[in-house]
Design a protein around this motif. Structure first.
Motif, PDB file in Angstrom:
ATOM      1  N   GLU A 129     -39.543   4.874 -12.127  1.00 39.55           N
ATOM      2  CA  GLU A 129     -39.360   5.936 -13.115  1.00 39.55           C
ATOM      3  C   GLU A 129     -39.131   5.346 -14.504  1.00 39.55           C
ATOM      4  OE1 GLU A 129     -39.673   9.276 -12.676  1.00 39.55           O
ATOM      5  OE2 GLU A 129     -40.477   8.624 -10.747  1.00 39.55           O
ATOM      6  N   LEU A 130     -38.343   4.280 -14.549  1.00 37.51           N
ATOM      7  CA  LEU A 130     -38.086   3.623 -15.830  1.00 37.51           C
ATOM      8  C   LEU A 130     -39.356   2.993 -16.376  1.00 37.51           C
ATOM      9  CD1 LEU A 130     -36.088   2.739 -18.000  1.00 37.51           C
ATOM     10  CD2 LEU A 130     -35.458   0.797 -16.552  1.00 37.51           C
ATOM     11  N   ALA A 131     -40.125   2.337 -15.507  1.00 36.87           N
ATOM     12  CA  ALA A 131     -41.375   1.699 -15.937  1.00 36.87           C
ATOM     13  C   ALA A 131     -42.355   2.739 -16.477  1.00 36.87           C
ATOM     14  CB  ALA A 131     -41.995   0.927 -14.775  1.00 36.87           C
ATOM     15  N   ARG A 132     -42.428   3.890 -15.823  1.00 29.86           N
ATOM     16  CA  ARG A 132     -43.334   4.949 -16.303  1.00 29.86           C
ATOM     17  C   ARG A 132     -42.921   5.451 -17.683  1.00 29.86           C
ATOM     18  NH1 ARG A 132     -43.412   7.925 -10.425  1.00 29.86           N
ATOM     19  NH2 ARG A 132     -45.209   6.799  -9.543  1.00 29.86           N
ATOM     20  N   ILE A 176     -39.256  -5.055 -14.290  1.00 32.35           N
ATOM     21  CA  ILE A 176     -38.374  -4.049 -14.867  1.00 32.35           C
ATOM     22  C   ILE A 176     -37.202  -3.761 -13.928  1.00 32.35           C
ATOM     23  CG2 ILE A 176     -38.221  -1.700 -15.765  1.00 32.35           C
ATOM     24  CD1 ILE A 176     -39.980  -3.642 -17.412  1.00 32.35           C
ATOM     25  N   ASP A 177     -35.988  -3.813 -14.493  1.00 29.83           N
ATOM     26  CA  ASP A 177     -34.793  -3.479 -13.731  1.00 29.83           C
ATOM     27  C   ASP A 177     -33.837  -2.692 -14.624  1.00 29.83           C
ATOM     28  OD1 ASP A 177     -33.131  -3.335 -11.561  1.00 29.83           O
ATOM     29  OD2 ASP A 177     -32.771  -5.490 -11.390  1.00 29.83           O
ATOM     30  N   ALA A 212     -33.194   4.508 -22.238  1.00 31.11           N
ATOM     31  CA  ALA A 212     -33.338   3.112 -21.809  1.00 31.11           C
ATOM     32  C   ALA A 212     -34.766   2.619 -22.028  1.00 31.11           C
ATOM     33  CB  ALA A 212     -32.946   2.980 -20.337  1.00 31.11           C
ATOM     34  N   ALA A 213     -35.736   3.490 -21.751  1.00 33.49           N
ATOM     35  CA  ALA A 213     -37.142   3.102 -21.916  1.00 33.49           C
ATOM     36  C   ALA A 213     -37.464   2.776 -23.363  1.00 33.49           C
ATOM     37  CB  ALA A 213     -38.048   4.228 -21.409  1.00 33.49           C
ATOM     38  N   ARG A 214     -36.955   3.581 -24.283  1.00 31.97           N
ATOM     39  CA  ARG A 214     -37.212   3.325 -25.705  1.00 31.97           C
ATOM     40  C   ARG A 214     -36.604   2.003 -26.159  1.00 31.97           C
ATOM     41  NH1 ARG A 214     -34.523   6.806 -28.560  1.00 31.97           N
ATOM     42  NH2 ARG A 214     -33.767   8.247 -26.967  1.00 31.97           N
ATOM     43  N   GLN A 215     -35.445   1.656 -25.594  1.00 31.05           N
ATOM     44  CA  GLN A 215     -34.808   0.392 -25.965  1.00 31.05           C
ATOM     45  C   GLN A 215     -35.571  -0.803 -25.378  1.00 31.05           C
ATOM     46  OE1 GLN A 215     -32.366   0.731 -28.232  1.00 31.05           O
ATOM     47  NE2 GLN A 215     -32.814   2.897 -27.932  1.00 31.05           N
ATOM     48  N   ILE A 216     -35.950  -0.708 -24.116  1.00 33.85           N
ATOM     49  CA  ILE A 216     -36.664  -1.812 -23.454  1.00 33.85           C
ATOM     50  C   ILE A 216     -38.043  -2.008 -24.088  1.00 33.85           C
ATOM     51  CG2 ILE A 216     -37.675  -2.619 -21.278  1.00 33.85           C
ATOM     52  CD1 ILE A 216     -35.411  -1.157 -19.822  1.00 33.85           C
TER      53      ILE A 216
END
Length: 222
Positions: A74-77, A131-132, A45-49
């Protein structure tokens, strides 16, 4: 696996960006794994965002129902590990019922229920991107934006609830609607797609919260 098509929509003056629709491809599966804290899902998800974010962004994770950012942090990091963008844990809220459980009970949480407030200042030379994991109605993100004062929402997936009208309407154009069934094992294969004329879309919009004023002006000029 096909590449997600990014989504951009504006609701109540707030811009929402997402890497794809909730029911497309593996997005629903990834979204559930994000809730479980699955590291592979978070990385994906992080790579896509990361592809949606400008170089002057600052990442602001949206607090969860415990009042602090946990899953979204965690996603933001993970996003920051790819983009090197700064993170500011700028928001807090009150401990409350989760949006998911509230919806299961047929309830809608208000901004007062979430109680978001600005906890830290942001750098003045950067644009906040909240970020969500997933955006459904957008109510949580909207409350967070208003508490922060400004910003854009970036999520992994967006439901059709918020993304239903995501472009400027033009006269004589056909519009595609998808009706989803939530009572089947494989919802991505249980949908009905229909094309409607411009005037029919206007009537559909009037029945919801959309006013269709801009679209009506186009119709009058025809």
């Amino acid at each position: 696996m096909t590449e997600n098509e990014p989504i951009k929509t504006v609701s109540d003056g707030i811009t929402f960006l997402s890497t794809g629709r909730y029911y497309d491809g593996i997005n629903r599966w990834v979204a559930h794994k994000l809730k479980d804290g699955d590291h592979d899902a978070i990385d994906y998800a992080a790579r896509q965002i990361a592809k949606l974010l400008p170089q002057n962004a600052v990442l602001v994770p949206i607090p969860g129902h415990h009042g602090k950012a946990a899953q979204t942090m965690e996603l933001a990091r993970a996003i920051s590990s790819y983009t090197h963008l700064p993170i500011v844990d700028a928001l807090r809220g009150i401990e409350r019922n989760s949006q998911y459980n509230a919806k299961k009970r047929g309830q809608t949480l208000s901004a007062e229920d979430m109680g978001f407030y600005r906890y830290k200042d942001l750098p003045s030379n950067r644009t906040p991107y909240l970020i969500d994991n997933v955006v459904d109605t957008g109510n949580t993100a909207k409350a967070a934006i208003r508490a922060l004062g400004s910003g854009t929402v970036a999520s992994f997936a967006m439901s059709d609830t918020l993304g239903r009208v995501s472009k400027t309407l033009n006269p004589s154009e056909k519009y595609n609607f998808t009706f989803w069934s939530s009572n089947v094992k494989y919802p991505t294969t249980a949908n009905l797609r229909l094309d409607f004329s411009d005037k029919t879309v206007l009537e559909l919009m009037k029945e919801k919260t959309y006013t269709g004023k801009e679209f009506a002006e186009f119709i009058k000029k025809k």
